[in-house]
Enzyme design. Structure first.
Site, mmCIF file in Angstrom:
data_model
loop_
_atom_site.group_PDB
_atom_site.id
_atom_site.type_symbol
_atom_site.label_atom_id
_atom_site.label_comp_id
_atom_site.label_asym_id
_atom_site.label_seq_id
_atom_site.Cartn_x
_atom_site.Cartn_y
_atom_site.Cartn_z
ATOM 1 N N ASP A 57 0.718 -1.282 0.108
ATOM 2 C CA ASP A 57 0.054 0.041 0.033
ATOM 3 C C ASP A 57 0.983 1.266 0.048
ATOM 4 O O ASP A 57 1.788 1.467 0.742
ATOM 5 C CB ASP A 57 -0.988 -0.042 1.138
ATOM 6 C CG ASP A 57 -1.928 -1.244 1.262
ATOM 7 O OD1 ASP A 57 -1.703 -2.110 0.790
ATOM 8 O OD2 ASP A 57 -2.997 -0.897 2.100
ATOM 9 N N HIS A 59 -0.948 4.559 -0.653
ATOM 10 C CA HIS A 59 -2.047 5.329 -0.052
ATOM 11 C C HIS A 59 -1.837 6.809 -0.062
ATOM 12 O O HIS A 59 -1.817 7.632 0.984
ATOM 13 C CB HIS A 59 -2.316 4.964 1.471
ATOM 14 C CG HIS A 59 -3.450 3.765 1.537
ATOM 15 N ND1 HIS A 59 -4.647 3.684 0.929
ATOM 16 C CD2 HIS A 59 -3.233 2.687 2.401
ATOM 17 C CE1 HIS A 59 -5.218 2.806 1.325
ATOM 18 N NE2 HIS A 59 -4.351 1.980 2.083
ATOM 19 N N ASP A 85 -3.827 -0.029 -3.677
ATOM 20 C CA ASP A 85 -4.073 1.131 -2.744
ATOM 21 C C ASP A 85 -3.108 1.958 -2.869
ATOM 22 O O ASP A 85 -2.298 2.501 -2.002
ATOM 23 C CB ASP A 85 -3.910 0.258 -1.393
ATOM 24 C CG ASP A 85 -5.492 -0.449 -1.166
ATOM 25 O OD1 ASP A 85 -6.143 -0.533 -1.542
ATOM 26 O OD2 ASP A 85 -5.506 -0.504 0.438
ATOM 27 N N ASP A 88 -6.349 7.452 -1.305
ATOM 28 C CA ASP A 88 -7.172 7.564 -0.073
ATOM 29 C C ASP A 88 -6.284 7.747 1.101
ATOM 30 O O ASP A 88 -5.050 6.981 1.131
ATOM 31 C CB ASP A 88 -8.104 6.452 0.375
ATOM 32 C CG ASP A 88 -9.319 6.493 -0.615
ATOM 33 O OD1 ASP A 88 -9.860 7.413 -1.170
ATOM 34 O OD2 ASP A 88 -9.981 5.070 -0.912
ATOM 35 N N ARG A 89 -6.592 8.406 2.161
ATOM 36 C CA ARG A 89 -5.917 8.612 3.557
ATOM 37 C C ARG A 89 -4.616 9.699 3.363
ATOM 38 O O ARG A 89 -4.700 10.393 4.216
ATOM 39 C CB ARG A 89 -5.434 7.145 3.874
ATOM 40 C CG ARG A 89 -6.679 6.399 4.371
ATOM 41 C CD ARG A 89 -6.318 5.895 5.779
ATOM 42 N NE ARG A 89 -7.667 5.163 6.298
ATOM 43 C CZ ARG A 89 -8.003 4.092 6.020
ATOM 44 N NH1 ARG A 89 -7.274 3.314 5.108
ATOM 45 N NH2 ARG A 89 -9.108 3.777 6.664
ATOM 46 N N ASN A 117 -8.281 -2.708 -2.668
ATOM 47 C CA ASN A 117 -9.514 -2.625 -2.710
ATOM 48 C C ASN A 117 -10.073 -0.842 -2.415
ATOM 49 O O ASN A 117 -11.313 -0.665 -2.390
ATOM 50 C CB ASN A 117 -9.975 -2.897 -0.967
ATOM 51 C CG ASN A 117 -9.414 -2.555 0.136
ATOM 52 O OD1 ASN A 117 -8.118 -2.457 -0.046
ATOM 53 N ND2 ASN A 117 -9.805 -2.030 1.218
ATOM 54 N N HIS A 118 -9.048 -0.172 -2.369
ATOM 55 C CA HIS A 118 -9.461 1.153 -2.399
ATOM 56 C C HIS A 118 -9.398 1.796 -3.807
ATOM 57 O O HIS A 118 -9.938 2.775 -4.142
ATOM 58 C CB HIS A 118 -8.266 2.219 -1.735
ATOM 59 C CG HIS A 118 -8.362 2.150 -0.166
ATOM 60 N ND1 HIS A 118 -9.070 3.133 0.540
ATOM 61 C CD2 HIS A 118 -8.460 1.106 0.661
ATOM 62 C CE1 HIS A 118 -9.238 2.794 1.697
ATOM 63 N NE2 HIS A 118 -8.772 1.590 1.849
ATOM 64 N N HIS A 167 -3.566 -8.059 -3.826
ATOM 65 C CA HIS A 167 -3.711 -7.009 -2.783
ATOM 66 C C HIS A 167 -4.369 -7.725 -1.401
ATOM 67 O O HIS A 167 -3.387 -7.527 -0.367
ATOM 68 C CB HIS A 167 -4.737 -6.168 -2.937
ATOM 69 C CG HIS A 167 -5.000 -4.978 -2.210
ATOM 70 N ND1 HIS A 167 -3.933 -4.015 -1.697
ATOM 71 C CD2 HIS A 167 -5.879 -4.874 -0.879
ATOM 72 C CE1 HIS A 167 -4.083 -3.302 -0.445
ATOM 73 N NE2 HIS A 167 -5.520 -3.612 -0.258
ATOM 74 N N ARG A 214 -13.708 -7.053 8.775
ATOM 75 C CA ARG A 214 -13.858 -5.910 7.592
ATOM 76 C C ARG A 214 -15.042 -5.717 6.976
ATOM 77 O O ARG A 214 -15.689 -4.736 6.539
ATOM 78 C CB ARG A 214 -12.816 -5.993 6.561
ATOM 79 C CG ARG A 214 -11.456 -5.859 7.133
ATOM 80 C CD ARG A 214 -10.488 -6.097 5.729
ATOM 81 N NE ARG A 214 -9.090 -6.164 5.852
ATOM 82 C CZ ARG A 214 -8.277 -5.261 6.019
ATOM 83 N NH1 ARG A 214 -8.573 -4.203 5.733
ATOM 84 N NH2 ARG A 214 -7.070 -5.583 6.115
ATOM 85 N N HIS A 241 -2.349 -4.854 2.061
ATOM 86 C CA HIS A 241 -3.614 -4.585 2.682
ATOM 87 C C HIS A 241 -3.572 -4.547 4.187
ATOM 88 O O HIS A 241 -4.591 -3.995 4.828
ATOM 89 C CB HIS A 241 -4.398 -5.844 2.422
ATOM 90 C CG HIS A 241 -6.035 -5.754 2.616
ATOM 91 N ND1 HIS A 241 -6.830 -4.630 2.158
ATOM 92 C CD2 HIS A 241 -6.980 -6.619 3.125
ATOM 93 C CE1 HIS A 241 -8.116 -4.846 2.444
ATOM 94 N NE2 HIS A 241 -8.134 -6.099 3.096
#
Length: 309
Positions: A57, A59, A85, A88-89, A117-118, A167, A214, A241
């Site tokens: 990730d 991010h 990923d 995001d964040r 998944n993002h 991922h 999750r 992940h």
């Protein structure tokens, strides 16, 4: 546009992005269109040759991605595999994902980018990428170009027939790599089913399949990993992940490794990041790194939920 002219333009875009300067909306649009042409030819289980450097990730932590390239080697000098990923964040999802996609278009044989998944319309509306696109471009078009592109990203990769990269993790609906090859990936990440599981599942200390906390995917035990690896002639499942404090973490008697490449995740977790170098004999070594020194953070108004996806 003539291929040579486009390549020259692409090199200018990459130079600009390396300075953390975003592209224009129309440039992003043509970049994403070109990327679709390339990704549509890739498999759900994309074959990758070693040597390769495997990353987890990122991010939107752009300056830390720069640090990753400083430590692992520039693209295309180093062959890279990113396990999803990108957005995001972090504060720089736009620049981060644009750069990775630009590198993919420019050096398609030297960089592989998988879906996390993002990389989904739904998740990015909650965890920052949508808002960032709105803030930086004044409308949602760039968000739409990228989220449409995300549907084309390969789900998994196979390094030299032996190391399986993805991922999230395994799925009770999938026994073989051929099952994955047969999936229709050109869609938003579903809420359940095999494609969802590949992007959401986690290894667990308990054996068998379990319900994931999750709310998507499953937990899977060492018995599952061993069976899957044996059935498919694999030596290792490499996945991302999950935040791991050292940047990488072995589990399931070294049948599974987790790699996480966002140091000091969310600018507050205090973790190291890591990447995994596979040499031309598939021998692995891990490179750990700390956050790059950062400039002043942009002002972010909305606080996102504290749940670690």
């Amino acid at each position: 546009m003539d291929e040579k002219v486009f390549t020259k333009e692409l090199d200018q875009w990459i130079e600009q992005l390396n300075e953390c300067k975003q592209l224009s909306e129309s440039q992003v649009k043509s970049l994403c269109e070109k990327a679709k042409e390339i990704l549509t030819k890739e498999s759900n289980v994309q074959e990758v040759r070693c040597p390769v450097t495997v990353c987890g990730d990122v991010h939107g932590q752009f300056h830390d991605l720069m640090e990753l390239f400083r430590i692992g080697g520039k693209s295309p000098d180093t062959n890279y595999l990113f396990m999803g990923d990108y957005v995001d964040r972090g504060y720089y999802s736009v620049e981060t994902v644009t750069l990775l996609v630009a590198l993919k278009v420019r050096y398609r044989e030297r960089i592989t980018i998988l879906r996390g998944n993002h990389e989904s319309r739904q998740i990015t509306q909650v965890y920052g990428f949508y808002d960032e696109c709105l803030r930086k471009y004044g409308n949602a078009n760039v968000w739409k170009y990228f989220t449409d592109l995300f549907d084309y990203l390969p789900l998994t990769a196979l390094v030299d027939g032996q190391i399986f990269c993805l991922h999230g993790g395994l799925s009770p609906s999938i026994d073989t790599l051929d099952h994955i090859r047969a999936l229709d990936r050109l869609q938003e990440v579903p809420h359940e089913g095999p494609m969802c599981d590949l992007l959401w599942s986690d290894p667990d200390d308990r054996g068998g399949w379990g319900i994931s906390p999750r709310g998507a995917g499953y937990t899977f035990g060492q018995d599952i990993s061993e069976t899957f690896n044996h059935a498919n002639g694999l030596t290792l499942v490499s996945r991302a992940h999950q935040l791991v404090m050292e940047g990488y973490n072995w589990c399931h008697d070294r049948n599974v490794v987790t790699i996480f490449s966002a140091p000091n995740y969310c600018y507050r977790c205090g973790n190291q990041a890591a990447i995994m170098e596979l040499d031309d004999t598939l021998k692995y070594s891990f490179l750990q790194f700390d956050p790059a020194p950062r400039r002043g953070e942009p002002h972010v108004t909305r606080r996102t939920p504290d749940y670690f996806l």
